[in-house]
Motif scaffolding. Structure first.
Motif, PDB file in Angstrom:
ATOM      1  N   ALA A 264      51.020 -34.839  -3.469  1.00 45.31           N
ATOM      2  CA  ALA A 264      51.609 -33.630  -4.048  1.00 45.31           C
ATOM      3  C   ALA A 264      52.220 -32.716  -2.992  1.00 45.31           C
ATOM      4  N   GLY A 265      52.149 -33.111  -1.710  1.00 47.89           N
ATOM      5  CA  GLY A 265      52.688 -32.279  -0.633  1.00 47.89           C
ATOM      6  C   GLY A 265      51.855 -31.055  -0.334  1.00 47.89           C
ATOM      7  N   VAL A 266      50.587 -31.082  -0.721  1.00 47.30           N
ATOM      8  CA  VAL A 266      49.675 -29.959  -0.489  1.00 47.30           C
ATOM      9  C   VAL A 266      49.228 -29.972   0.970  1.00 47.30           C
ATOM     10  N   ARG A 267      49.379 -28.838   1.657  1.00 49.06           N
ATOM     11  CA  ARG A 267      49.049 -28.802   3.080  1.00 49.06           C
ATOM     12  C   ARG A 267      47.715 -28.127   3.378  1.00 49.06           C
ATOM     13  N   GLU A 268      47.086 -27.547   2.378  1.00 53.13           N
ATOM     14  CA  GLU A 268      45.741 -27.031   2.606  1.00 53.13           C
ATOM     15  C   GLU A 268      44.835 -28.170   3.048  1.00 53.13           C
ATOM     16  N   THR A 269      43.838 -27.857   3.862  1.00 51.63           N
ATOM     17  CA  THR A 269      42.995 -28.931   4.381  1.00 51.63           C
ATOM     18  C   THR A 269      41.570 -28.906   3.832  1.00 51.63           C
ATOM     19  N   SER A 270      41.038 -27.760   3.453  1.00 43.65           N
ATOM     20  CA  SER A 270      39.683 -27.751   2.894  1.00 43.65           C
ATOM     21  C   SER A 270      39.711 -28.326   1.491  1.00 43.65           C
ATOM     22  N   THR A 271      38.644 -29.000   1.118  1.00 41.21           N
ATOM     23  CA  THR A 271      38.609 -29.667  -0.185  1.00 41.21           C
ATOM     24  C   THR A 271      38.699 -28.677  -1.337  1.00 41.21           C
ATOM     25  N   LEU A 272      37.987 -27.557  -1.249  1.00 38.65           N
ATOM     26  CA  LEU A 272      38.039 -26.570  -2.326  1.00 38.65           C
ATOM     27  C   LEU A 272      39.427 -25.945  -2.432  1.00 38.65           C
ATOM     28  N   ALA A 273      40.076 -25.691  -1.305  1.00 37.81           N
ATOM     29  CA  ALA A 273      41.436 -25.145  -1.338  1.00 37.81           C
ATOM     30  C   ALA A 273      42.403 -26.167  -1.925  1.00 37.81           C
ATOM     31  N   ARG A 274      42.189 -27.431  -1.620  1.00 37.05           N
ATOM     32  CA  ARG A 274      43.032 -28.489  -2.183  1.00 37.05           C
ATOM     33  C   ARG A 274      42.869 -28.555  -3.702  1.00 37.05           C
ATOM     34  N   ILE A 275      41.638 -28.471  -4.177  1.00 38.06           N
ATOM     35  CA  ILE A 275      41.394 -28.513  -5.625  1.00 38.06           C
ATOM     36  C   ILE A 275      42.120 -27.366  -6.315  1.00 38.06           C
ATOM     37  N   ASN A 276      42.011 -26.182  -5.743  1.00 37.30           N
ATOM     38  CA  ASN A 276      42.662 -25.014  -6.341  1.00 37.30           C
ATOM     39  C   ASN A 276      44.183 -25.154  -6.341  1.00 37.30           C
ATOM     40  N   ARG A 277      44.726 -25.666  -5.228  1.00 39.87           N
ATOM     41  CA  ARG A 277      46.179 -25.829  -5.139  1.00 39.87           C
ATOM     42  C   ARG A 277      46.667 -26.915  -6.102  1.00 39.87           C
ATOM     43  N   LEU A 278      45.901 -27.967  -6.268  1.00 37.05           N
ATOM     44  CA  LEU A 278      46.265 -29.024  -7.207  1.00 37.05           C
ATOM     45  C   LEU A 278      46.263 -28.498  -8.650  1.00 37.05           C
ATOM     46  N   ARG A 279      45.383 -27.559  -8.927  1.00 38.22           N
ATOM     47  CA  ARG A 279      45.401 -26.910 -10.244  1.00 38.22           C
ATOM     48  C   ARG A 279      46.671 -26.097 -10.413  1.00 38.22           C
ATOM     49  N   GLN A 280      47.061 -25.354  -9.377  1.00 42.42           N
ATOM     50  CA  GLN A 280      48.279 -24.551  -9.447  1.00 42.42           C
ATOM     51  C   GLN A 280      49.516 -25.409  -9.665  1.00 42.42           C
ATOM     52  N   LEU A 281      49.488 -26.623  -9.139  1.00 38.39           N
ATOM     53  CA  LEU A 281      50.624 -27.543  -9.283  1.00 38.39           C
ATOM     54  C   LEU A 281      50.522 -28.399 -10.548  1.00 38.39           C
ATOM     55  N   ALA A 282      49.478 -28.141 -11.339  1.00 39.97           N
ATOM     56  CA  ALA A 282      49.251 -28.855 -12.605  1.00 39.97           C
ATOM     57  C   ALA A 282      48.929 -30.335 -12.405  1.00 39.97           C
ATOM     58  N   VAL A 283      48.504 -30.709 -11.198  1.00 38.32           N
ATOM     59  CA  VAL A 283      48.003 -32.071 -10.980  1.00 38.32           C
ATOM     60  C   VAL A 283      46.624 -32.188 -11.624  1.00 38.32           C
ATOM     61  N   LEU A 284      45.839 -31.103 -11.503  1.00 38.60           N
ATOM     62  CA  LEU A 284      44.547 -31.005 -12.171  1.00 38.60           C
ATOM     63  C   LEU A 284      44.611 -29.907 -13.224  1.00 38.60           C
ATOM     64  N   THR A 285      43.862 -30.070 -14.289  1.00 38.03           N
ATOM     65  CA  THR A 285      43.787 -29.024 -15.305  1.00 38.03           C
ATOM     66  C   THR A 285      42.790 -27.952 -14.858  1.00 38.03           C
ATOM     67  N   GLU A 286      42.779 -26.833 -15.544  1.00 36.44           N
ATOM     68  CA  GLU A 286      41.814 -25.775 -15.247  1.00 36.44           C
ATOM     69  C   GLU A 286      40.391 -26.294 -15.403  1.00 36.44           C
ATOM     70  N   GLU A 287      40.171 -27.066 -16.444  1.00 37.04           N
ATOM     71  CA  GLU A 287      38.839 -27.625 -16.692  1.00 37.04           C
ATOM     72  C   GLU A 287      38.425 -28.569 -15.570  1.00 37.04           C
ATOM     73  N   GLU A 288      39.352 -29.411 -15.120  1.00 33.93           N
ATOM     74  CA  GLU A 288      39.044 -30.337 -14.023  1.00 33.93           C
ATOM     75  C   GLU A 288      38.786 -29.577 -12.729  1.00 33.93           C
TER      76      GLU A 288
END
Length: 356
Positions: A264-288
């Motif tokens: 997804a081209g996400v450059r954050e490196t911490s796992t929790l920051a990645r999860i949050n950014r993936l939600r913002q990009l709609a790769v993950l849903t809010e529930e996920e």
């Protein structure tokens, strides 16, 4: 709530002028953190602890730079960036931590100075690694460390190295590319890391097939839950009955979120920051996002439970949780979390290959 004692010790770290004092401060602040970890939310504790590691490493680099000058090597001849990889790059270090590091430095304007610049940074990297070792950070066993010339190079050399890894995606080269995805600057010029990351993601666009090779690497660690929902415990040796949390829970989740982020081209490196950014990009849903963030916090808490203090005042963590610490409530929570990670792995596989 901020801890005034920890804040005072952090200030002293920033002004310490020798490695012996710095090591003493590490011991004090780690003891303080160990006493506090059951009283803080795990995410806050992780943030505070990694702030301590960052402060110690930055001060060691600064003192090493001064030592280079005292020994007659002068100041850095060109700007540089000191990088952390692994759990350090993800800001997920526990009370115990080794050194996974690298260095990027600017190419000299004059080609005739390249050899001298290279020599300076190799000595400088060795000085930093030696000082951090004295502080209680052992070198990475896999030699992914700045004192290894392969991980201490100019920006142009790094770009050429990345090109080579992308063009020849054997197992080891793909492992290195995944390591680079976790890189974070700890000291120096951020633009150097950004230039390297720009090149990295440009290469990703030109080598789409690489994600399939990354998938094989990402899925190599199996989640420690069986087909009937049972926990897969260690069978033999002194660790018999324990759970390998590092490679059976934490690493599979880190790897899965990293590959989703790379795609997804996400450059954050911490796992929790990645999860949050993936939600913002709609790769993950809010529930996920809520589900996976909760699971990862559980894994961080369990990793701390597997940490033990050594006689020399430092900590060790083999990533294995002893059976005596496994309460029924904890077992149920862990089983639920591991089922979530298996679901995540299936999702990553589908995202990468287009099929389950």
């Amino acid at each position: 709530m901020s801890d005034p004692v920890r804040a005072k010790l952090l200030t002293r770290i920033g002004t310490s002028d020798d490695v012996v004092t710095l090591r003493g401060l590490r011991d004090q602040i780690h003891e303080r953190m160990e006493a506090l970890h059951m009283k803080q939310p795990i995410e806050q504790f992780n943030t505070d602890l990694n702030e301590v590691h960052d402060a110690l490493i930055r001060r060691a680099i600064s003192l090493s730079e001064a030592q280079m000058a005292r020994l007659g090597h002068g100041s850095p001849p060109v700007p540089y960036a000191y990088l952390l990889f692994g759990s350090g790059g993800r800001a997920e270090q526990t009370l115990s931590s080794d050194q996974d590091s690298g260095m990027i430095y600017d190419d000299p304007e004059e080609e005739s100075k390249r050899e001298r610049v290279t020599a300076y940074f190799h000595i400088f990297a060795e000085t930093i690694v030696d000082m951090l070792q004295k502080l209680g950070y052992p070198p990475c066993e896999g030699e992914v460390i700045s004192s290894n010339p392969n991980w201490c190079q100019s920006l142009s050399q790094w770009k050429a190295k990345l090109d080579g890894w992308f063009e020849d995606p054997d197992w080891e080269n793909v492992r290195y590319l995944l390591i680079i995805a976790d890189s974070r600057i700890i000291y120096g010029q951020n633009r150097l890391l950004q230039a390297m990351k720009d090149h990295y993601y440009s290469d990703m666009l030109n080598h789409r097939v690489i994600v399939h090779h990354m998938l094989n690497n990402t899925m190599r660690h199996k989640v420690l839950i069986g087909v009937f929902g049972q926990l897969l415990k260690e069978q033999y040796g002194t660790d018999a009955g324990s759970l390998d949390l590092k490679y059976g829970a934490y690493i599979p989740m880190v790897n899965a979120m990293r590959l989703l982020s790379i795609q997804a081209g996400v450059r954050e490196t911490s796992t929790l920051a990645r999860i949050n950014r993936l939600r913002q990009l709609a790769v993950l849903t809010e529930e996920e996002c809520v589900l996976y963030s909760g699971i990862f916090r559980l894994f961080m808490r369990l990793r701390l439970m597997s940490t033990e203090k050594r006689e020399d005042g430092l900590y060790t963590n083999n990533g294995k949780l002893p059976q005596v610490k496994l309460t029924k409530a904890l077992i149920d929570e862990l089983k639920s979390g591991l089922k979530g990670v298996k679901k995540l792995q299936r999702f990553v596989h589908k995202q990468t290959t287009g099929r389950l």
